[in-house]
Write an enzyme that holds these catalytic residues in place. Structure first.
Site, PDB file in Angstrom:
ATOM      1  N   ILE A 467       0.608  -1.274  -0.016  1.00  0.00           N
ATOM      2  CA  ILE A 467       0.049  -0.140   0.015  1.00  0.00           C
ATOM      3  C   ILE A 467       0.961   1.235  -0.086  1.00  0.00           C
ATOM      4  O   ILE A 467       0.130   2.338   0.420  1.00  0.00           O
ATOM      5  CB  ILE A 467      -1.051  -0.130   1.285  1.00  0.00           C
ATOM      6  N   THR A 469       4.005   1.137   1.424  1.00  0.00           N
ATOM      7  CA  THR A 469       4.740   1.068   2.490  1.00  0.00           C
ATOM      8  C   THR A 469       6.336   0.265   2.400  1.00  0.00           C
ATOM      9  O   THR A 469       6.916   0.592   3.031  1.00  0.00           O
ATOM     10  CB  THR A 469       4.188   0.090   3.721  1.00  0.00           C
ATOM     11  N   LEU A 630      14.106  -3.342   8.730  1.00  0.00           N
ATOM     12  CA  LEU A 630      14.507  -3.946   7.402  1.00  0.00           C
ATOM     13  C   LEU A 630      15.154  -2.683   6.474  1.00  0.00           C
ATOM     14  O   LEU A 630      16.078  -3.253   5.809  1.00  0.00           O
ATOM     15  CB  LEU A 630      13.236  -4.588   6.863  1.00  0.00           C
ATOM     16  N   ASN A 631      14.554  -1.576   6.428  1.00  0.00           N
ATOM     17  CA  ASN A 631      14.943  -0.475   5.369  1.00  0.00           C
ATOM     18  C   ASN A 631      14.940   0.557   5.848  1.00  0.00           C
ATOM     19  O   ASN A 631      13.668   1.253   5.964  1.00  0.00           O
ATOM     20  CB  ASN A 631      14.191  -0.890   4.296  1.00  0.00           C
ATOM     21  N   PRO A 632      15.829   1.279   6.434  1.00  0.00           N
ATOM     22  CA  PRO A 632      15.885   2.620   6.919  1.00  0.00           C
ATOM     23  C   PRO A 632      15.109   3.644   6.042  1.00  0.00           C
ATOM     24  O   PRO A 632      14.418   4.681   6.805  1.00  0.00           O
ATOM     25  CB  PRO A 632      17.110   3.043   7.479  1.00  0.00           C
ATOM     26  N   GLY A 704       4.192   0.597  10.435  1.00  0.00           N
ATOM     27  CA  GLY A 704       3.181   1.394   9.768  1.00  0.00           C
ATOM     28  C   GLY A 704       2.334   2.237  10.048  1.00  0.00           C
ATOM     29  O   GLY A 704       1.948   3.384   9.767  1.00  0.00           O
ATOM     30  N   GLU A 705       2.178   1.989  11.409  1.00  0.00           N
ATOM     31  CA  GLU A 705       1.107   2.951  12.320  1.00  0.00           C
ATOM     32  C   GLU A 705       1.843   3.530  13.392  1.00  0.00           C
ATOM     33  O   GLU A 705       1.239   4.742  13.837  1.00  0.00           O
ATOM     34  CB  GLU A 705       0.144   2.027  12.680  1.00  0.00           C
TER      35      GLU A 705
HETATM   36 MO1  MOS Z   1      -3.989   0.147   8.756  1.00  0.00          MO
HETATM   37  S1  MOS Z   1      -5.440   1.613   9.453  1.00  0.00           S
HETATM   38  O1  MOS Z   1      -4.556  -1.396   9.402  1.00  0.00           O
HETATM   39  O2  MOS Z   1      -4.353  -0.019   7.046  1.00  0.00           O
END
Ligand code: MOS
Length: 739
Positions: A467, A469, A630-632, A704-705
């Site tokens: 997505i 990321t 893993l990847n800065p 990611g969050e």
């Molecule tokens: Mo995230 S809010 O689980 O895409």
């Protein structure tokens, strides 16, 4: 030999994205494509008495108008519409019947030979409604909110600790206040869009904007009672999602409905305005009470959250668990209630629950620090816990203390004058605030397939999405490293429902899950190669064990003595194979004895124009502990994105509903404000070393969050420090600051 894991490898998909070679769901063209334009309801609740389509049908190029009255058959059971990440309840069904459940609900699909004709004709539909009274205001409905009944995502901690009420009453210092956050809508660059290619014989290829191709594939098969092999869902590139693409969207249903009805390829793209009919973070209200002893130790924490959901589904996220888990406190109590409104069901948005719940907690902690006359960072140190306070277990790893230390040092926190309104830069007041962030570090069951050819090329495949990321890149990095190949020899395949199983990409769980699965799959390949290498007459690896060998530079070599090696080509020749392929499903190994979390410390500087109330966030330092990075480069980009979103949450984002009509007033990106380049200044991301031998074999935690959690509170706390004004309802707009 290059090492890939841990290095700042540029995105494998970067070139395709910036050159336009990457195609998104609405960009697949075939001859004879039909364009669908959605018509949405203008009332918030009621029934459709009649839809007059005559004028629309007279427009040149219009093929048909589908409504609940004439649509082809769709499945009838609720189960058919329940997807992998559906909320409890009865899922919404587009064009199913005459009921209107929310404003901007799709009620018709106009199909035409051109998108212009479809859109124009859609403006000509006449809809006659029977209107019912509606409620769309969380504050108006808060007294009718009821406790969350389901125990899945909202999960209140099982153990309430001690006697919070008594501890609060007897507290030496206490702070109690209410904090709130508004409805916020997703505004990804790529709209919700679906292109369905009619392949003949009832087979469909669905190009969809989604975070989970297999979730959408199964859902569509159920809704249309189709065989699994008849619907293939592809989503190779996603133009922003972060929760908006977790559940199947109505555009996909409408496009498939039309393709099957017309036996033609169909595209449905939602307009920016229509995207406000779904995909939002629910508004929340939090009452927090904190008690402290005079020495600054937190003694009691209570949090009561009220969030909103639709009339038909119970969407609830973990807003309150963080306050119970994060800090040492003998007494704790939490409650979570939902108000049912005449709105579409909310959806996940980056760090759902934590972004809002931790916002309230971390502002309250700042206010407690003021009450204690204690540095807010010092308060966090005194309340620091090496165990998850809810579960009473240690963490697999937790380097939050280092986040505080390194973040404070990089920011220059020690130079802060604790007194509000004491720091200035010309006519601007300067404020420094900080907050803690926390999120889960989950692993999920996932399957990867890897094929290695004798010529040293490999393909790694999994049905996950990327997505934005960096999933393509990290899948490539881990495969290349584990197989000892140059990265350019590795092809990454994802975003296709026919590939090996993957859950939706969300919850920050894919990077660690897919990487560990790749490592396990590569181990199977290594084992095959070793078995063959041993059989070669005079083999240098004749007595080598699996754990003693690694693939390096195209050869299987003894660790520590790389001269004892057999090339991949020689081993394969011995085995009579020119290709090895393995597929491996990996399920997370959670021992239940540890908490699994990422943490962060955020430090923010704001400058506030004293006369005008204009707030600028001039500096943010985010120090993150998220296991092995893993990847800065891609990791840093995730955290920066989260910080920008957090700035938006603090100062800009707010969906405004005219509650009289139950209709959104700023359903566009001119009036729905998000931070633009001029709003974003210096962002410094620090990754704190956090070795973790427990969480999973590679020691990875997703990030990611975590980047957004706590940011809004750090900014809000900085605004207080600058101005002495405490604004507790987000966003902090200048009218609230000056009012
Ligand atoms: Mo995230 S809010 O689980 O895409």
């Amino acid at each position: 030999m290059a090492s890939y894991i841990g290095n700042a490898i540029p995105r494998l998909d970067g070139r395709a994205k910036v050159t336009g070679a990457a195609k998104y769901a609405a960009e697949f063209n075939v001859p004879g494509l039909v364009y669908g334009s959605v018509v949405t309801s203008t009332i918030a609740k009621g029934r459709i008495r009649a839809i007059d389509t005559r004028e629309a049908l007279r427009v040149e190029g219009v093929i048909d108008v589908l409504t609940h009255e004439n649509r082809p058959r769709m499945a009838e059971s609720d189960d058919a519409y329940t997807d992998d990440v559906a909320a409890e309840g009865r899922p919404f069904r587009p064009l199913y019947d005459d009921r209107v459940l929310f404003n901007l609900q799709p009620i018709a699909l106009v199909l035409a030979e051109t998108s212009e004709a479809a859109r124009f004709a859609a403006s000509l539909l006449r809809v006659d409604y029977e209107q019912d009274a509606h409620v769309t205001d969380l504050f108006a409905a808060r007294d009718k909110a009821t406790a969350v009944s389901q125990d899945s995502f909202a999960l209140s901690p099982a153990k309430l600790r001690g006697d919070a009420a008594k501890a609060l009453a007897a507290a030496a210092r206490r702070h109690e206040a209410e904090y709130s956050s508004p409805v916020e809508h997703h505004n990804p660059m790529e709209p919700y869009a679906t292109t369905v290619i009619w392949e003949g014989g009832g087979k469909l290829t669905v190009h969809e904007k989604t975070q989970g191709v297999q979730n959408v594939q199964r859902y569509l098969c159920r809704v249309f009672e189709a065989k699994p092999e008849d619907i293939r869902v592809l989503s190779r590139y996603v133009g922003g999602a972060f929760g908006s693409g977790l559940r199947p969207q109505y555009a996909a249903v409408l496009a498939v409905l039309a393709a099957r009805a017309l036996k033609r390829s169909v595209r449905v793209v939602l307009t920016r305005q229509q995207m406000y009919g779904l995909g939002y973070r629910p508004a929340t209200i939090h009452r927090i009470a904190l008690a402290a002893k005079l020495d600054g130790r937190v003694d009691a924490i209570t949090q009561e959250a009220i969030a909103m959901t639709s009339q038909y589904e119970e969407f609830a996220r973990k807003d309150t668990i963080w306050s119970g888990a994060l800090y040492q406190s003998a007494h704790a109590r939490y409650a979570h209630a939902l108000a049912r409104l005449d709105v579409p069901t909310p959806c996940d948005m980056r760090a759902p629950g934590a972004a809002t719940g931790v916002y309230a907690l971390e502002c309250a902690m700042d206010e407690l620090a003021v009450a204690l006359k204690l540095d807010p960072l010092e308060l966090r140190y005194r309340a620091y816990s090496d165990r998850d306070q809810n579960a009473g277990v240690p963490y697999t790893s937790k380097e939050l203390r280092e986040c505080y230390r390194q973040g404070a040092e990089a920011f220059g926190w020690a130079k802060r004058n604790p007194e509000p309104r004491t720091m200035r830069d010309g006519r601007e007041l300067v404020g420094w605030g900080m907050a803690t962030g926390v999120w889960e570090a989950l692993d999920v069951p996932i399957t990867t397939r890897i094929a290695l050819s004798a010529n040293g090329h490999a393909e790694v495949a999994c049905a996950t999405s990327d997505i934005g990321t960096g999933t393509y890149t990290i899948m490539g990095q881990v495969t290349a490293e584990m197989l000892g190949l140059p990265l350019e020899n590795v092809d990454v395949k994802l975003g296709d429902s026919t590939l090996p199983q993957s859950p939706v990409e969300g919850g920050s769980w894919i990077a660690s899950s897919v990487s560990n699965a790749i490592a396990a799959t590569c181990a199977m390949i290594r084992e095959d190669l070793l078995n063959w290498a041993r059989q070669i007459p005079g083999s240098p690896l004749v007595d080598a064990k699996l754990e003693d060998v690694a693939l390096v530079d195209g050869s299987l070599a003894l660790k520590g003595d790389t001269h004892r090696a057999v090339s991949i080509a020689d081993a394969m020749r011995q085995g009579g194979a020119d290709r090895i392929e393995h597929q491996k499903s990996l399920s997370p190994s959670d021992d239940g004895k540890h908490a699994r979390n990422t943490h962060s410390a955020i430090f923010a500087e704001v400058k506030v124009d004293e006369q005008l109330g204009v707030i600028r966030v001039t500096r943010v330092v985010s120090a993150v502990a998220a296991g092995r990075i893993l990847n800065p480069a891609t990791a840093r980009s995730q955290v920066m994105g989260g910080v920008v979103w957090g700035i938006g949450m603090a100062l800009h984002e707010e969906t405004l509903i005219d509650h009289k009509f139950g209709r959104i007033m700023n359903a566009n990106i001119a009036e729905y404000h998000v931070p633009v380049n001029a709003d974003v200044h210096d962002i410094d991301v620090i990754f704190v070393a956090e070795p973790d031998a427990i969480i999973n074999p590679l020691g990875i935690k997703g990030l990611g969050e975590i980047g957004i959690v706590g940011v809004a509170s750090a900014v809000a706390n900085a605004v207080y420090h600058a101005t002495g004004r405490r604004v507790r309802d987000l966003p902090i707009t200048l009218d609230k600051l000056l009012g």
